[in-house]
Write a protein that holds these residues in place. Structure first.
Motif, PDB file in Angstrom:
ATOM      1  N   ASP A 118       0.846  -1.195   0.000  1.00  0.00           N
ATOM      2  CA  ASP A 118       0.000   0.000   0.000  1.00  0.00           C
ATOM      3  C   ASP A 118       0.881   1.243   0.000  1.00  0.00           C
ATOM      4  O   ASP A 118       1.808   1.354   0.789  1.00  0.00           O
ATOM      5  CB  ASP A 118      -0.905  -0.002   1.237  1.00  0.00           C
ATOM      6  N   GLU A 119       0.569   2.148  -0.905  1.00  0.00           N
ATOM      7  CA  GLU A 119       1.272   3.438  -0.986  1.00  0.00           C
ATOM      8  C   GLU A 119       0.232   4.543  -0.998  1.00  0.00           C
ATOM      9  O   GLU A 119      -0.200   4.986  -2.058  1.00  0.00           O
ATOM     10  CB  GLU A 119       2.131   3.498  -2.257  1.00  0.00           C
ATOM     11  N   GLY A 120      -0.211   4.948   0.180  1.00  0.00           N
ATOM     12  CA  GLY A 120      -1.183   6.037   0.284  1.00  0.00           C
ATOM     13  C   GLY A 120      -2.524   5.728  -0.370  1.00  0.00           C
ATOM     14  O   GLY A 120      -3.077   6.575  -1.070  1.00  0.00           O
ATOM     15  N   GLY A 121      -3.024   4.534  -0.185  1.00  0.00           N
ATOM     16  CA  GLY A 121      -4.310   4.145  -0.754  1.00  0.00           C
ATOM     17  C   GLY A 121      -4.224   3.563  -2.157  1.00  0.00           C
ATOM     18  O   GLY A 121      -5.216   3.106  -2.708  1.00  0.00           O
ATOM     19  N   LYS A 122      -3.052   3.595  -2.743  1.00  0.00           N
ATOM     20  CA  LYS A 122      -2.829   2.984  -4.055  1.00  0.00           C
ATOM     21  C   LYS A 122      -1.938   1.762  -3.877  1.00  0.00           C
ATOM     22  O   LYS A 122      -1.248   1.617  -2.873  1.00  0.00           O
ATOM     23  CB  LYS A 122      -2.171   3.976  -5.008  1.00  0.00           C
ATOM     24  N   ALA A 123      -1.940   0.895  -4.873  1.00  0.00           N
ATOM     25  CA  ALA A 123      -1.128  -0.309  -4.802  1.00  0.00           C
ATOM     26  C   ALA A 123       0.184  -0.113  -5.549  1.00  0.00           C
ATOM     27  O   ALA A 123       0.195   0.372  -6.682  1.00  0.00           O
ATOM     28  CB  ALA A 123      -1.884  -1.484  -5.405  1.00  0.00           C
ATOM     29  N   LEU A 124       1.257  -0.500  -4.908  1.00  0.00           N
ATOM     30  CA  LEU A 124       2.560  -0.542  -5.561  1.00  0.00           C
ATOM     31  C   LEU A 124       2.871  -2.011  -5.793  1.00  0.00           C
ATOM     32  O   LEU A 124       2.990  -2.793  -4.844  1.00  0.00           O
ATOM     33  CB  LEU A 124       3.649   0.094  -4.701  1.00  0.00           C
ATOM     34  N   VAL A 125       2.989  -2.394  -7.057  1.00  0.00           N
ATOM     35  CA  VAL A 125       3.307  -3.772  -7.402  1.00  0.00           C
ATOM     36  C   VAL A 125       4.769  -3.814  -7.825  1.00  0.00           C
ATOM     37  O   VAL A 125       5.198  -3.030  -8.674  1.00  0.00           O
ATOM     38  CB  VAL A 125       2.405  -4.297  -8.548  1.00  0.00           C
ATOM     39  N   GLU A 126       5.499  -4.712  -7.205  1.00  0.00           N
ATOM     40  CA  GLU A 126       6.913  -4.876  -7.535  1.00  0.00           C
ATOM     41  C   GLU A 126       7.146  -6.306  -7.999  1.00  0.00           C
ATOM     42  O   GLU A 126       6.716  -7.257  -7.364  1.00  0.00           O
ATOM     43  CB  GLU A 126       7.800  -4.592  -6.328  1.00  0.00           C
ATOM     44  N   TRP A 127       7.847  -6.414  -9.126  1.00  0.00           N
ATOM     45  CA  TRP A 127       8.215  -7.720  -9.671  1.00  0.00           C
ATOM     46  C   TRP A 127       9.718  -7.693  -9.835  1.00  0.00           C
ATOM     47  O   TRP A 127      10.261  -6.880 -10.589  1.00  0.00           O
ATOM     48  CB  TRP A 127       7.524  -7.925 -11.010  1.00  0.00           C
ATOM     49  N   ARG A 128      10.392  -8.537  -9.101  1.00  0.00           N
ATOM     50  CA  ARG A 128      11.857  -8.547  -9.147  1.00  0.00           C
ATOM     51  C   ARG A 128      12.371  -9.934  -9.444  1.00  0.00           C
ATOM     52  O   ARG A 128      11.765 -10.918  -9.043  1.00  0.00           O
ATOM     53  CB  ARG A 128      12.466  -7.999  -7.869  1.00  0.00           C
ATOM     54  N   GLY A 129      13.468  -9.997 -10.163  1.00  0.00           N
ATOM     55  CA  GLY A 129      14.038 -11.290 -10.511  1.00  0.00           C
ATOM     56  C   GLY A 129      15.552 -11.249 -10.572  1.00  0.00           C
ATOM     57  O   GLY A 129      16.154 -10.190 -10.775  1.00  0.00           O
ATOM     58  N   ALA A 130      16.145 -12.406 -10.385  1.00  0.00           N
ATOM     59  CA  ALA A 130      17.593 -12.582 -10.516  1.00  0.00           C
ATOM     60  C   ALA A 130      17.807 -13.865 -11.314  1.00  0.00           C
ATOM     61  O   ALA A 130      17.063 -14.837 -11.160  1.00  0.00           O
ATOM     62  CB  ALA A 130      18.248 -12.674  -9.148  1.00  0.00           C
ATOM     63  N   PHE A 131      18.814 -13.863 -12.167  1.00  0.00           N
ATOM     64  CA  PHE A 131      18.984 -14.972 -13.104  1.00  0.00           C
ATOM     65  C   PHE A 131      20.362 -14.895 -13.749  1.00  0.00           C
ATOM     66  O   PHE A 131      21.056 -13.882 -13.644  1.00  0.00           O
ATOM     67  CB  PHE A 131      17.908 -14.908 -14.199  1.00  0.00           C
ATOM     68  N   TYR A 132      20.714 -15.978 -14.420  1.00  0.00           N
ATOM     69  CA  TYR A 132      21.903 -16.013 -15.262  1.00  0.00           C
ATOM     70  C   TYR A 132      21.451 -16.090 -16.714  1.00  0.00           C
ATOM     71  O   TYR A 132      20.355 -16.567 -17.004  1.00  0.00           O
ATOM     72  CB  TYR A 132      22.775 -17.230 -14.930  1.00  0.00           C
ATOM     73  N   ARG A 133      22.304 -15.638 -17.595  1.00  0.00           N
ATOM     74  CA  ARG A 133      21.986 -15.728 -19.027  1.00  0.00           C
ATOM     75  C   ARG A 133      21.792 -17.190 -19.422  1.00  0.00           C
ATOM     76  O   ARG A 133      22.235 -18.111 -18.728  1.00  0.00           O
ATOM     77  CB  ARG A 133      23.088 -15.083 -19.849  1.00  0.00           C
ATOM     78  N   GLY A 134      21.176 -17.396 -20.566  1.00  0.00           N
ATOM     79  CA  GLY A 134      20.871 -18.736 -21.029  1.00  0.00           C
ATOM     80  C   GLY A 134      22.065 -19.560 -21.454  1.00  0.00           C
ATOM     81  O   GLY A 134      22.004 -20.780 -21.455  1.00  0.00           O
ATOM     82  N   TYR A 135      23.170 -18.916 -21.806  1.00  0.00           N
ATOM     83  CA  TYR A 135      24.381 -19.622 -22.246  1.00  0.00           C
ATOM     84  C   TYR A 135      25.413 -19.516 -21.129  1.00  0.00           C
ATOM     85  O   TYR A 135      25.909 -18.424 -20.842  1.00  0.00           O
ATOM     86  CB  TYR A 135      24.902 -18.989 -23.534  1.00  0.00           C
ATOM     87  N   PRO A 136      25.764 -20.623 -20.479  1.00  0.00           N
ATOM     88  CA  PRO A 136      26.611 -20.552 -19.288  1.00  0.00           C
ATOM     89  C   PRO A 136      28.101 -20.371 -19.549  1.00  0.00           C
ATOM     90  O   PRO A 136      28.839 -20.050 -18.635  1.00  0.00           O
ATOM     91  CB  PRO A 136      26.359 -21.904 -18.611  1.00  0.00           C
ATOM     92  N   ASN A 137      28.555 -20.573 -20.766  1.00  0.00           N
ATOM     93  CA  ASN A 137      29.984 -20.503 -21.055  1.00  0.00           C
ATOM     94  C   ASN A 137      30.391 -19.119 -21.545  1.00  0.00           C
ATOM     95  O   ASN A 137      29.563 -18.239 -21.726  1.00  0.00           O
ATOM     96  CB  ASN A 137      30.350 -21.565 -22.096  1.00  0.00           C
ATOM     97  N   ASN A 138      31.683 -18.950 -21.785  1.00  0.00           N
ATOM     98  CA  ASN A 138      32.181 -17.687 -22.334  1.00  0.00           C
ATOM     99  C   ASN A 138      31.701 -17.514 -23.768  1.00  0.00           C
ATOM    100  O   ASN A 138      31.364 -18.485 -24.444  1.00  0.00           O
ATOM    101  CB  ASN A 138      33.711 -17.660 -22.289  1.00  0.00           C
ATOM    102  N   ASP A 139      31.673 -16.293 -24.236  1.00  0.00           N
ATOM    103  CA  ASP A 139      31.298 -15.938 -25.604  1.00  0.00           C
ATOM    104  C   ASP A 139      29.919 -16.471 -26.007  1.00  0.00           C
ATOM    105  O   ASP A 139      29.785 -17.253 -26.957  1.00  0.00           O
ATOM    106  CB  ASP A 139      32.361 -16.427 -26.594  1.00  0.00           C
ATOM    107  N   PRO A 140      28.871 -16.046 -25.295  1.00  0.00           N
ATOM    108  CA  PRO A 140      27.531 -16.530 -25.630  1.00  0.00           C
ATOM    109  C   PRO A 140      27.037 -15.960 -26.954  1.00  0.00           C
ATOM    110  O   PRO A 140      27.446 -14.869 -27.356  1.00  0.00           O
ATOM    111  CB  PRO A 140      26.680 -15.999 -24.472  1.00  0.00           C
TER     112      PRO A 140
END
Length: 189
Positions: free
Chosen positions: A136-158
């Protein structure tokens, strides 16, 4: 020079025998670390304020299986065990592909839940974790979407479609399009 320094530390008789081995060892260890790098954990945080009470917004998104009801890119989002930790949600995307996620934590009182996807599926990410919350932020809704991840290619030079920039762009797109549609759905009622 190295022999002179080692001679002071180890005595002048051991310096000539130790210097070449130490120099070789030092060069090998430095060469190995110079090329040893891989992906770094990326993070995305998106927020939106919705002109509605936080309870109203939370009611719309609190069901782990309800993503299809408010995210424009999701066709199906069944969760096999509801809002219970360990529940598995399979997202079927409208453009094709799927993402399998598991619920890590759920707190109705705090209006938030966290989930994980080891394999990004249709997204160019791996080891993805995310938290969706409403406050709640003063009668309004604050929606937060947060994420942490690694890139799809795990090796060097993706390849370009699986590098850090592609991963951040994809997750940012997921979050911003979902939050914008959620705002539109709630504020136009």
């Amino acid at each position: 020079m190295l022999q002179r320094v080692l001679g002071r530390w180890f005595g002048r008789w051991t310096a000539p025998a130790v210097a070449p081995a130490l120099a070789l060892s030092l060069m090998a260890s430095l060469a190995g670390t110079a090329q040893a790098h891989g992906p770094t954990r990326q993070k995305v945080v998106e927020r939106i304020t919705i002109d509605a009470p936080a309870d109203v917004v939370w009611a719309r998104i609190k069901d782990f299986g309800s993503l299809k009801d408010w995210h424009p890119a999701v066709a199906e989002s069944p969760a096999d065990n509801g809002n219970n930790e360990g529940s598995v949600r399979t997202l079927k995307l409208k453009g094709g592909g799927e993402v399998i996620e598991s619920l890590e934590s759920y707190n109705d009182a705090l209006k938030k839940y966290s989930y994980r996807a080891k394999d990004g599926g249709a997204l160019p990410v791996t080891n993805y974790t995310s938290t969706l919350s409403v406050s709640d932020e003063g009668g309004k809704a604050l929606v937060e979407w947060r994420g942490a991840f690694y890139r799809g290619y795990p090796n060097n030079d993706p390849p370009p479609d699986r590098n850090d920039e592609a991963a951040v762009k994809a997750i940012t797109g997921v979050y911003t399009s979902g939050l914008a549609n959620l705002k539109k759905l709630i504020e136009t009622k």
